[in-house]
Design a protein around this motif. Structure first.
Motif, PDB file in Angstrom:
ATOM      1  N   GLY A   3       0.784  -1.229   0.000  1.00  0.00           N
ATOM      2  CA  GLY A   3       0.000   0.000   0.000  1.00  0.00           C
ATOM      3  C   GLY A   3       0.810   1.271   0.000  1.00  0.00           C
ATOM      4  N   SER A   4       2.103   1.193   0.300  1.00  0.00           N
ATOM      5  CA  SER A   4       2.909   2.408   0.393  1.00  0.00           C
ATOM      6  C   SER A   4       3.540   2.800  -0.935  1.00  0.00           C
ATOM      7  N   GLY A   5       3.389   1.992  -1.975  1.00  0.00           N
ATOM      8  CA  GLY A   5       3.933   2.326  -3.281  1.00  0.00           C
ATOM      9  C   GLY A   5       3.046   3.311  -4.023  1.00  0.00           C
ATOM     10  N   ALA A  24      -3.867  -1.250   4.868  1.00  0.00           N
ATOM     11  CA  ALA A  24      -2.808  -1.162   3.869  1.00  0.00           C
ATOM     12  C   ALA A  24      -1.498  -1.615   4.493  1.00  0.00           C
ATOM     13  N   THR A  25      -0.770  -2.457   3.778  1.00  0.00           N
ATOM     14  CA  THR A  25       0.480  -2.979   4.328  1.00  0.00           C
ATOM     15  C   THR A  25       1.676  -2.238   3.756  1.00  0.00           C
ATOM     16  N   TYR A  26       2.746  -2.273   4.522  1.00  0.00           N
ATOM     17  CA  TYR A  26       4.003  -1.652   4.092  1.00  0.00           C
ATOM     18  C   TYR A  26       5.166  -2.469   4.626  1.00  0.00           C
ATOM     19  N   LEU A  27       6.309  -2.344   3.933  1.00  0.00           N
ATOM     20  CA  LEU A  27       7.506  -3.077   4.360  1.00  0.00           C
ATOM     21  C   LEU A  27       8.372  -2.245   5.287  1.00  0.00           C
ATOM     22  N   SER A  28       8.716  -1.018   4.875  1.00  0.00           N
ATOM     23  CA  SER A  28       9.651  -0.205   5.653  1.00  0.00           C
ATOM     24  C   SER A  28       9.006   0.995   6.329  1.00  0.00           C
ATOM     25  N   ARG A  29       8.069   1.659   5.660  1.00  0.00           N
ATOM     26  CA  ARG A  29       7.389   2.790   6.297  1.00  0.00           C
ATOM     27  C   ARG A  29       5.987   2.923   5.714  1.00  0.00           C
ATOM     28  N   ASP A  37      -5.834   1.730   8.033  1.00  0.00           N
ATOM     29  CA  ASP A  37      -4.991   1.121   9.062  1.00  0.00           C
ATOM     30  C   ASP A  37      -3.707   0.666   8.384  1.00  0.00           C
ATOM     31  N   TRP A  38      -2.578   1.268   8.762  1.00  0.00           N
ATOM     32  CA  TRP A  38      -1.294   0.914   8.149  1.00  0.00           C
ATOM     33  C   TRP A  38      -0.632  -0.177   8.967  1.00  0.00           C
ATOM     34  N   LEU A  39      -0.394  -1.317   8.308  1.00  0.00           N
ATOM     35  CA  LEU A  39       0.088  -2.511   8.999  1.00  0.00           C
ATOM     36  C   LEU A  39       1.416  -2.968   8.397  1.00  0.00           C
ATOM     37  N   PRO A  40       2.437  -3.147   9.217  1.00  0.00           N
ATOM     38  CA  PRO A  40       3.719  -3.650   8.690  1.00  0.00           C
ATOM     39  C   PRO A  40       3.601  -5.111   8.285  1.00  0.00           C
ATOM     40  N   LEU A  41       4.193  -5.431   7.125  1.00  0.00           N
ATOM     41  CA  LEU A  41       4.135  -6.819   6.654  1.00  0.00           C
ATOM     42  C   LEU A  41       5.251  -7.069   5.656  1.00  0.00           C
ATOM     43  N   ASP A  42       5.916  -8.193   5.832  1.00  0.00           N
ATOM     44  CA  ASP A  42       6.870  -8.680   4.839  1.00  0.00           C
ATOM     45  C   ASP A  42       6.225  -9.885   4.162  1.00  0.00           C
ATOM     46  N   VAL A  43       5.855  -9.731   2.888  1.00  0.00           N
ATOM     47  CA  VAL A  43       5.124 -10.802   2.209  1.00  0.00           C
ATOM     48  C   VAL A  43       5.974 -12.045   2.010  1.00  0.00           C
TER      49      VAL A  43
END
Length: 267
Positions: A3-5, A24-29, A37-43
């Motif tokens: 989601g952060s792209g 929405a997921t993100y890897l670094s920020r 809801d911004w959720l950290p995730l490494d796919v």
């Protein structure tokens, strides 16, 4: 997912405006779009993907996560998302790329068999195969170069080249079908809410070279296109397809969203 792209951020913005509950997921920020809801995730972490999707229980998952230099993120990550979404009864739209094609045929319809010639293209092709095998009801949307109203990586490159802030050239023989990020996000969400399945081509109506696209962007933004350096990919040793055009006619017939060409939307 992802989601952060550039595309992910537009999907988040549009989904929130439509009144959806959005995670929405993100890897670094986290991204800048509000209302999610911004959720950290490494796919790459299958267990983490399963846990997040199982806990949130989304009706729709749009997977826009990728890293060009990372097979595991692009290929295996797509499989992890597909498994978790299918197991939780969600609807999956997986974003793929024209990089799955070599360019030998130039124009490609949805039934053309991928023949990638780069590691990234191979990872995207593998992701398509995995998603189709895991969830035959999923939508796989191949797209092309994504452009906006100033915020895309290609637009940043053009401005840097026009002002002398970066070295490089725009290829005159590297042809794609650029799509506006708003058109693409609208089409993806429309497909998500349809009964469509399988491969769909979602790109712009115009086939233009990266140099022509750069000239269009430069004029729009008030720069002199004559300042843009240009050359031919064929004269370099850079790997990758040259002329790849996605035929979107079949998909367009099933969409209300009109997929505009770059000569129209870059003004």
């Amino acid at each position: 997912m992802g989601g952060s792209g550039f595309l992910g951020g537009e999907l988040v913005r549009r989904s929130v405006m439509d009144g959806r509950v959005v995670a929405a997921t993100y890897l670094s920020r986290p991204g800048a779009a509000a209302g999610a809801d911004w959720l950290p995730l490494d796919v790459r972490d299958r267990t983490a993907v399963a846990a997040l999707i199982g806990e949130f229980g989304p009706d729709i998952v749009v997977n826009a996560a990728f890293r060009q230099s990372d097979w595991v993120t692009t290929a295996m990550g797509a499989a992890h998302v597909a498994v978790a979404t299918s197991e939780n009864g969600g609807r999956l739209v997986h974003v793929s790329s024209d990089a799955v094609f070599s360019g030998k045929a130039v124009t490609y319809t949805e039934n053309c068999v991928p023949d990638p010639i780069t590691p990234y293209g191979a990872a995207k092709a593998a992701a398509e195969t995995a998603v189709q095998a895991i969830d035959p009801t999923a939508v796989i949307a191949r797209t092309s170069l994504i452009v906006g109203d100033g915020g895309s990586p290609h637009e940043d490159l053009v401005r840097s080249l026009a002002t002398g802030g970066r070295n490089g050239v725009l290829f005159t023989d590297d042809v794609r079908c650029p799509v506006h990020v708003r058109d693409l996000s609208a089409a993806l969400l429309e497909l998500a809410n349809s009964d469509r399945a399988g491969i769909h081509h979602v790109a712009g109506a115009d086939a233009v070279s990266r140099y022509e696209l750069g000239c269009l962007i430069a004029r729009r933004d008030g720069f002199d296109p004559a300042r843009l350096p240009f050359g031919r990919r064929a004269d370099t040793d850079l790997p990758g397809p040259v002329d790849v055009r996605l035929d979107c006619g079949l998909t367009q017939r099933h969409l209300r969203t009109r997929l505009r060409g770059a000569r129209e939307f870059v003004k």
